[in-house]
Enzyme design. Structure first.
Site, PDB file in Angstrom:
ATOM      1  N   ASP A   1       0.843  -1.200   0.000  1.00 29.12           N
ATOM      2  CA  ASP A   1       0.000   0.000   0.000  1.00 29.12           C
ATOM      3  C   ASP A   1       0.875   1.246   0.000  1.00 29.12           C
ATOM      4  O   ASP A   1       0.559   2.244   0.629  1.00 29.12           O
ATOM      5  CB  ASP A   1      -0.927  -0.015   1.213  1.00 29.12           C
ATOM      6  CG  ASP A   1      -2.002   1.064   1.146  1.00 29.12           C
ATOM      7  OD1 ASP A   1      -2.421   1.437   0.028  1.00 29.12           O
ATOM      8  OD2 ASP A   1      -2.434   1.545   2.213  1.00 29.12           O
TER       9      ASP A   1
ATOM     10  N   ASN B   1       1.774   7.069   2.567  1.00 30.07           N
ATOM     11  CA  ASN B   1       2.395   6.139   3.500  1.00 30.07           C
ATOM     12  C   ASN B   1       3.917   6.233   3.539  1.00 30.07           C
ATOM     13  O   ASN B   1       4.595   5.291   3.930  1.00 30.07           O
ATOM     14  CB  ASN B   1       1.957   4.698   3.183  1.00 30.07           C
ATOM     15  CG  ASN B   1       0.499   4.492   3.510  1.00 30.07           C
ATOM     16  OD1 ASN B   1      -0.045   5.146   4.394  1.00 30.07           O
ATOM     17  ND2 ASN B   1      -0.134   3.603   2.790  1.00 30.07           N
TER      18      ASN B   1
ATOM     19  N   ASP C   1       2.536   2.477   7.856  1.00 30.06           N
ATOM     20  CA  ASP C   1       1.316   1.723   7.535  1.00 30.06           C
ATOM     21  C   ASP C   1       1.644   0.377   6.896  1.00 30.06           C
ATOM     22  O   ASP C   1       1.455   0.167   5.706  1.00 30.06           O
ATOM     23  CB  ASP C   1       0.384   2.543   6.641  1.00 30.06           C
ATOM     24  CG  ASP C   1      -1.002   1.916   6.556  1.00 30.06           C
ATOM     25  OD1 ASP C   1      -1.252   0.899   7.250  1.00 30.06           O
ATOM     26  OD2 ASP C   1      -1.830   2.415   5.786  1.00 30.06           O
TER      27      ASP C   1
END
Length: 165
Positions: free
Chosen positions: A96, A101, A113
């Site tokens: 992700d 992030n 994250d």
């Protein structure tokens, strides 16, 4: 994301257990990652709560990359790619990764994250890695980089590390 991760099997129809396992997964992923790249160090978890190091200066949190583009974007971009390669060495794909992030901590990337990070043996790991790269290229679209060359370099490392594990 957790369904395809071979570290966490047999959780179907156990929603409460999935939530607690999700926190354990992020804790584990941070522990693994910190040996290769800069991430917040996890301190402790309990139930659905994870406590980790604060990333910032003088009580001010480091901004997300999306909110604070680096002064030297070429160096920062290279550092991000090297961090992706470091994660592969550690046996993980972030899954992700984006300008949401990655923190810009004093002009150095800090990945955050890790709840969706997965092991290289995950059937979805290559697809997630390609998505991570696509997101990074989008975040640094102002740079003229050879995307195909970088993808090849990263995928070669992915396959090398996957074969080792």
């Amino acid at each position: 994301y957790i369904r395809s991760d071979p570290r966490f099997v047999g959780l179907e129809n156990q929603k409460r257990k999935v939530v607690f396992t999700w926190v354990q997964r992020e804790y584990r992923n941070l522990l693994i990652s910190r040996s290769k790249i800069k991430v917040p160090s996890p301190i402790v978890f309990r139930d659905n709560i994870l406590v980790m190091d604060f990333i910032g200066v003088d009580g001010v949190a480091s901004p997300m990359l999306k909110d604070s583009f680096p002064v030297d974007p070429e160096k920062f971009f290279d550092d991000v790619i090297n961090n992706i390669l470091g994660l592969l060495e550690a046996g993980l794909v972030h899954g992700d990764l984006s300008d949401f992030n990655i923190l810009n901590h004093e002009e150095s990337p800090v990945f955050i994250d890790f709840s969706q990070a997965t092991v290289l043996k995950d059937n979805d790991s290559e697809e997630l890695l390609r998505r991570d790269l696509k997101n990074i290229f989008r975040a640094f679209k102002s740079l003229k980089v050879d995307e195909e060359k970088i993808i090849k370099k990263v995928l070669d490392k992915f396959n090398l590390e996957k074969d080792k594990k």
